[in-house]
Design an enzyme around this catalytic site. Structure first.
Site, PDB file in Angstrom:
ATOM      1  N   GLN A  99      -1.917  -9.756  28.940  1.00  0.00           N
ATOM      2  CA  GLN A  99      -2.193 -11.159  29.254  1.00  0.00           C
ATOM      3  C   GLN A  99      -1.089 -12.105  28.795  1.00  0.00           C
ATOM      4  O   GLN A  99      -0.779 -13.077  29.471  1.00  0.00           O
ATOM      5  CB  GLN A  99      -3.523 -11.552  28.598  1.00  0.00           C
ATOM      6  CG  GLN A  99      -4.087 -12.856  29.107  1.00  0.00           C
ATOM      7  CD  GLN A  99      -5.432 -13.157  28.453  1.00  0.00           C
ATOM      8  OE1 GLN A  99      -6.240 -12.253  28.255  1.00  0.00           O
ATOM      9  NE2 GLN A  99      -5.660 -14.409  28.123  1.00  0.00           N
ATOM     10  N   TYR A 107      -3.239  -8.388  24.575  1.00  0.00           N
ATOM     11  CA  TYR A 107      -2.169  -9.366  24.316  1.00  0.00           C
ATOM     12  C   TYR A 107      -0.896  -8.988  25.074  1.00  0.00           C
ATOM     13  O   TYR A 107      -0.144  -9.848  25.501  1.00  0.00           O
ATOM     14  CB  TYR A 107      -1.880  -9.486  22.816  1.00  0.00           C
ATOM     15  CG  TYR A 107      -2.669 -10.593  22.164  1.00  0.00           C
ATOM     16  CD1 TYR A 107      -4.022 -10.444  21.898  1.00  0.00           C
ATOM     17  CD2 TYR A 107      -2.065 -11.810  21.833  1.00  0.00           C
ATOM     18  CE1 TYR A 107      -4.758 -11.464  21.315  1.00  0.00           C
ATOM     19  CE2 TYR A 107      -2.791 -12.833  21.251  1.00  0.00           C
ATOM     20  CZ  TYR A 107      -4.139 -12.652  20.990  1.00  0.00           C
ATOM     21  OH  TYR A 107      -4.865 -13.674  20.422  1.00  0.00           O
ATOM     22  N   LYS A 109       2.472 -13.706  19.169  1.00  0.00           N
ATOM     23  CA  LYS A 109       2.594 -14.474  20.423  1.00  0.00           C
ATOM     24  C   LYS A 109       3.338 -15.789  20.159  1.00  0.00           C
ATOM     25  O   LYS A 109       4.274 -16.132  20.889  1.00  0.00           O
ATOM     26  CB  LYS A 109       1.183 -14.746  20.970  1.00  0.00           C
ATOM     27  CG  LYS A 109       1.159 -15.542  22.246  1.00  0.00           C
ATOM     28  CD  LYS A 109      -0.256 -15.928  22.604  1.00  0.00           C
ATOM     29  CE  LYS A 109      -0.252 -17.293  23.262  1.00  0.00           C
ATOM     30  NZ  LYS A 109      -1.605 -17.838  23.383  1.00  0.00           N
ATOM     31  N   ARG A 110       2.940 -16.515  19.089  1.00  0.00           N
ATOM     32  CA  ARG A 110       3.543 -17.824  18.789  1.00  0.00           C
ATOM     33  C   ARG A 110       5.030 -17.726  18.540  1.00  0.00           C
ATOM     34  O   ARG A 110       5.803 -18.542  19.012  1.00  0.00           O
ATOM     35  CB  ARG A 110       2.874 -18.443  17.558  1.00  0.00           C
ATOM     36  CG  ARG A 110       1.700 -19.341  17.860  1.00  0.00           C
ATOM     37  CD  ARG A 110       1.351 -20.210  16.674  1.00  0.00           C
ATOM     38  NE  ARG A 110       1.157 -19.466  15.440  1.00  0.00           N
ATOM     39  CZ  ARG A 110       0.042 -18.820  15.136  1.00  0.00           C
ATOM     40  NH1 ARG A 110      -0.995 -18.834  15.948  1.00  0.00           N
ATOM     41  NH2 ARG A 110      -0.063 -18.175  14.001  1.00  0.00           N
ATOM     42  N   VAL A 113       1.483   3.697   2.473  1.00  0.00           N
ATOM     43  CA  VAL A 113       2.426   3.843   3.594  1.00  0.00           C
ATOM     44  C   VAL A 113       3.321   2.601   3.680  1.00  0.00           C
ATOM     45  O   VAL A 113       4.545   2.702   3.850  1.00  0.00           O
ATOM     46  CB  VAL A 113       1.662   4.061   4.926  1.00  0.00           C
ATOM     47  CG1 VAL A 113       2.633   4.105   6.103  1.00  0.00           C
ATOM     48  CG2 VAL A 113       0.859   5.353   4.887  1.00  0.00           C
ATOM     49  N   ASP A 132      -4.777 -12.593   2.533  1.00  0.00           N
ATOM     50  CA  ASP A 132      -5.688 -11.722   3.273  1.00  0.00           C
ATOM     51  C   ASP A 132      -5.508 -12.018   4.761  1.00  0.00           C
ATOM     52  O   ASP A 132      -5.663 -13.178   5.175  1.00  0.00           O
ATOM     53  CB  ASP A 132      -7.125 -12.045   2.814  1.00  0.00           C
ATOM     54  CG  ASP A 132      -8.112 -10.998   3.298  1.00  0.00           C
ATOM     55  OD1 ASP A 132      -7.981 -10.558   4.454  1.00  0.00           O
ATOM     56  OD2 ASP A 132      -9.006 -10.640   2.507  1.00  0.00           O
ATOM     57  N   TYR A 175     -14.399   1.641  10.508  1.00  0.00           N
ATOM     58  CA  TYR A 175     -12.952   1.907  10.576  1.00  0.00           C
ATOM     59  C   TYR A 175     -12.575   2.400  11.981  1.00  0.00           C
ATOM     60  O   TYR A 175     -11.674   1.853  12.607  1.00  0.00           O
ATOM     61  CB  TYR A 175     -12.604   2.952   9.520  1.00  0.00           C
ATOM     62  CG  TYR A 175     -11.127   3.239   9.378  1.00  0.00           C
ATOM     63  CD1 TYR A 175     -10.243   2.254   8.935  1.00  0.00           C
ATOM     64  CD2 TYR A 175     -10.614   4.503   9.655  1.00  0.00           C
ATOM     65  CE1 TYR A 175      -8.887   2.536   8.775  1.00  0.00           C
ATOM     66  CE2 TYR A 175      -9.268   4.789   9.486  1.00  0.00           C
ATOM     67  CZ  TYR A 175      -8.408   3.798   9.048  1.00  0.00           C
ATOM     68  OH  TYR A 175      -7.075   4.076   8.891  1.00  0.00           O
ATOM     69  N   HIS A 224      -3.107   5.701  -4.124  1.00  0.00           N
ATOM     70  CA  HIS A 224      -3.951   5.212  -5.211  1.00  0.00           C
ATOM     71  C   HIS A 224      -4.687   6.390  -5.841  1.00  0.00           C
ATOM     72  O   HIS A 224      -5.109   7.306  -5.133  1.00  0.00           O
ATOM     73  CB  HIS A 224      -4.955   4.213  -4.622  1.00  0.00           C
ATOM     74  CG  HIS A 224      -5.480   3.261  -5.619  1.00  0.00           C
ATOM     75  ND1 HIS A 224      -6.337   3.664  -6.610  1.00  0.00           N
ATOM     76  CD2 HIS A 224      -5.256   1.938  -5.803  1.00  0.00           C
ATOM     77  CE1 HIS A 224      -6.630   2.616  -7.358  1.00  0.00           C
ATOM     78  NE2 HIS A 224      -5.975   1.552  -6.892  1.00  0.00           N
ATOM     79  N   GLY A 275       0.833  -1.208   0.000  1.00  0.00           N
ATOM     80  CA  GLY A 275       0.000   0.000   0.000  1.00  0.00           C
ATOM     81  C   GLY A 275       0.861   1.250   0.000  1.00  0.00           C
ATOM     82  O   GLY A 275       2.090   1.183  -0.074  1.00  0.00           O
TER      83      GLY A 275
HETATM   84  O1  LIG Z   1      -7.466  12.572   9.511  1.00  0.00           O
HETATM   85  C1  LIG Z   1      -7.177  11.415   9.776  1.00  0.00           C
HETATM   86  O2  LIG Z   1      -6.673  11.162  10.821  1.00  0.00           O
HETATM   87  C2  LIG Z   1      -7.537  10.316   8.865  1.00  0.00           C
HETATM   88  O3  LIG Z   1      -7.558  10.803   7.577  1.00  0.00           O
HETATM   89  C3  LIG Z   1      -8.455  10.180   6.807  1.00  0.00           C
HETATM   90  O4  LIG Z   1      -9.738  10.662   7.217  1.00  0.00           O
HETATM   91  P1  LIG Z   1     -10.154  12.137   6.792  1.00  0.00           P
HETATM   92  O5  LIG Z   1      -9.274  13.164   7.389  1.00  0.00           O
HETATM   93  O6  LIG Z   1     -11.599  12.290   7.014  1.00  0.00           O
HETATM   94  O7  LIG Z   1      -9.818  12.078   5.237  1.00  0.00           O
HETATM   95  P2  LIG Z   1     -10.146  12.983   4.004  1.00  0.00           P
HETATM   96  O8  LIG Z   1     -11.081  12.235   3.141  1.00  0.00           O
HETATM   97  O9  LIG Z   1      -8.856  13.415   3.438  1.00  0.00           O
HETATM   98  O10 LIG Z   1     -10.939  14.233   4.560  1.00  0.00           O
HETATM   99  C4  LIG Z   1     -10.361  15.368   5.135  1.00  0.00           C
HETATM  100  C5  LIG Z   1     -11.339  16.506   5.018  1.00  0.00           C
HETATM  101  O11 LIG Z   1     -11.379  16.952   3.675  1.00  0.00           O
HETATM  102  C6  LIG Z   1     -12.713  16.994   3.223  1.00  0.00           C
HETATM  103  N1  LIG Z   1     -12.706  16.656   1.773  1.00  0.00           N
HETATM  104  C7  LIG Z   1     -12.325  15.428   1.334  1.00  0.00           C
HETATM  105  C8  LIG Z   1     -12.294  15.126  -0.021  1.00  0.00           C
HETATM  106  C9  LIG Z   1     -12.714  16.108  -0.931  1.00  0.00           C
HETATM  107  O12 LIG Z   1     -12.731  15.902  -2.166  1.00  0.00           O
HETATM  108  N2  LIG Z   1     -13.113  17.316  -0.442  1.00  0.00           N
HETATM  109  C10 LIG Z   1     -13.106  17.626   0.891  1.00  0.00           C
HETATM  110  O13 LIG Z   1     -13.453  18.756   1.288  1.00  0.00           O
HETATM  111  C11 LIG Z   1     -13.474  15.980   4.040  1.00  0.00           C
HETATM  112  O14 LIG Z   1     -14.846  16.270   4.055  1.00  0.00           O
HETATM  113  C12 LIG Z   1     -12.772  16.146   5.371  1.00  0.00           C
HETATM  114  O15 LIG Z   1     -13.354  17.192   6.088  1.00  0.00           O
HETATM  115  C13 LIG Z   1      -8.349   8.636   6.874  1.00  0.00           C
HETATM  116  O16 LIG Z   1      -9.577   8.068   6.853  1.00  0.00           O
HETATM  117  C14 LIG Z   1      -7.653   8.097   8.064  1.00  0.00           C
HETATM  118  O17 LIG Z   1      -7.010   6.903   7.760  1.00  0.00           O
HETATM  119  C15 LIG Z   1      -6.736   9.071   8.713  1.00  0.00           C
HETATM  120  O18 LIG Z   1      -6.227   8.615   9.884  1.00  0.00           O
END
Ligand SMILES: O=C(O)[C@H]1O[C@H](OP(=O)(O)OP(=O)(O)OC[C@H]2O[C@@H](n3ccc(=O)[nH]c3=O)[C@H](O)[C@@H]2O)[C@H](O)[C@@H](O)[C@@H]1O
Length: 360
Positions: free
Chosen positions: A200, A197, A143-144, A52, A96, A183, A219, A50
């Site tokens: 315990q 874990y 753990k194993r 990161v 997976d 999530y 992506h 991925g």
């Molecule tokens: O902030 C985080 O900690 C998290 O970031 C993301 O979540 P989020 O921040 O909601 O991700 P974005 O989709 O980038 O949204 C950030 C902000 O931008 C806004 N946004 C997003 C996409 C877009 O096209 N326009 C827009 O205004 C969203 O509404 C939101 O307020 C990921 O889901 C998490 O893995 C990560 O930990």
């Protein structure tokens, strides 16, 4: 169509294949440090193909360790780690984490899970299984074999926070049945499992709560704010601003974590500021389009990184504009790659005799 033209068309995909073959034969790996048997670790990275995970793979490979990447390629891509394929220290397994895995390792970096809101909401039950059953499987493995495990968690465990900025002591404010719950709650229970874990069974665990990230190898369909804005700006489409709240970045820094830490860039920007900045860096004529806010979208998020700084000496090193420029270059190349590939003639459907097709 002229005969030469038809021959050219038929030969084009073969030429492409020969070029790929030549490239793979002359492949040189990035430089890798030599580590003695004693210092060399066998490391498993789940989700290692991925965004990161593949940067972490590069870092650990270049440090001289043996790396096994496990990925189900839901959001990860082979392309992200293809430069290591064939290297004696590297192995790629299509697996997976919801299914158990039996291998011998010294350390586990458990990153497997879709991370962007559109990706994790695509199949909420699968997201829950990955973060719960998947984490149980990896903790069982740790753990194993007596391995240390690091869980890539998220600032989403704080939900829509009532405390600002967020530090590790804050317990969060999550809607347990909202659209983001698969999530948020999945990662919360994954953290709970790590500490159970540890208490315990004595498994050594680490948890990194990563905030909103961006960088190369994201992506194209990730759907997070920075990649969306960059792609929209590059393609002259409107930048879709849904919210005027704060956001943060860690660029492509690879982090070392001990214990539990919040990690991200504490520099705070509104979404509109991001839109304007990206538009100007791309020198784009795109408009800015305001859309309605998404359900349960957190209003503000900013990491308090004092603990990470104190315990690990960690702080973000890539300045925002530099990170954005690198990401812009990456996505420009991706768009070019996509456009070039469209010119490769698609294989023609097999010719059929007139009349109804027969099914044997
Ligand atoms: O902030 C985080 O900690 C998290 O970031 C993301 O979540 P989020 O921040 O909601 O991700 P974005 O989709 O980038 O949204 C950030 C902000 O931008 C806004 N946004 C997003 C996409 C877009 O096209 N326009 C827009 O205004 C969203 O509404 C939101 O307020 C990921 O889901 C998490 O893995 C990560 O930990």
């Amino acid at each position: 169509m002229k005969i030469e033209q038809r021959i050219d068309e038929a030969v084009a995909p073969l030429r492409e294949k020969i070029r790929d073959l030549e490239l793979s034969l002359s492949q040189k790996y990035p430089p890798v440090k030599f580590l003695s048997e004693k210092d060399r670790k066998r490391i498993l990275i789940t989700g290692g193909a991925g965004f990161v995970g593949s940067h972490l793979t590069d870092k650990l490979m270049m440090d001289g360790h043996e790396v096994t990447v496990v990925d189900n390629f839901f959001t990860g891509r082979k392309r992200n780690v293809e430069h290591w394929i064939g290297h004696e220290n590297f192995e790629l397994i299509n697996h997976d984490v919801v299914e158990p895995l039996y291998i011998e390792v010294d350390q586990i970096y458990h990153l497997a899970s879709p991370a962007s809101p559109p990706n994790y909401m695509y199949n909420p039950i699968k997201t829950l299984k990955t973060n719960t059953i998947g984490t149980l499987n990896m903790l069982g493995l740790a753990k194993r074999v007596g391995a240390r495990l690091l869980l890539a968690s998220t600032s989403e465990v704080y939900g829509d926070p009532e405390v600002h900025p967020q530090n590790e002591e804050y317990w969060g404010h999550v809607n347990p049945i909202g659209p983001r719950a698969c999530y948020d709650e999945g990662k919360r229970v994954a953290e709970t499992m790590c500490y159970a874990y540890m208490k315990q069974e004595g498994v050594e665990v680490r948890v990194a709560r990563i905030f909103n990230t961006f960088g190369s190898r994201m992506h194209m369909n990730d759907g997070r704010v920075v990649s969306n804005f960059i792609l929209q700006a590059l393609q002259g489409e409107p930048l879709t601003v849904r919210m005027v709240r704060a956001s943060v970045s860690v660029g492509t820094d690879v982090m070392e974590v001990h214990e539990m830490c919040s990690q991200g860039n504490p520099e705070e920007h509104t979404i509109l500021e991001f839109a304007r900045l990206i538009k100007s860096l791309v020198v784009s004529r795109s408009q800015i389009q305001f859309l309605p806010e998404a359900q349960d979208d957190p209003q503000r998020r900013r990491p308090d990184i004092r603990k990470a700084k104190m315990m690990l000496g960690w702080e973000p090193v890539v300045p925002l504009e530099e990170g954005l420029n690198k990401t812009i270059q990456y996505f420009s190349r991706e768009l070019e790659h996509q456009a070039n590939n469209q010119y490769i003639p698609k294989p023609k459907a097999a010719r059929m005799k007139k009349g109804r097709p027969r099914h044997n």
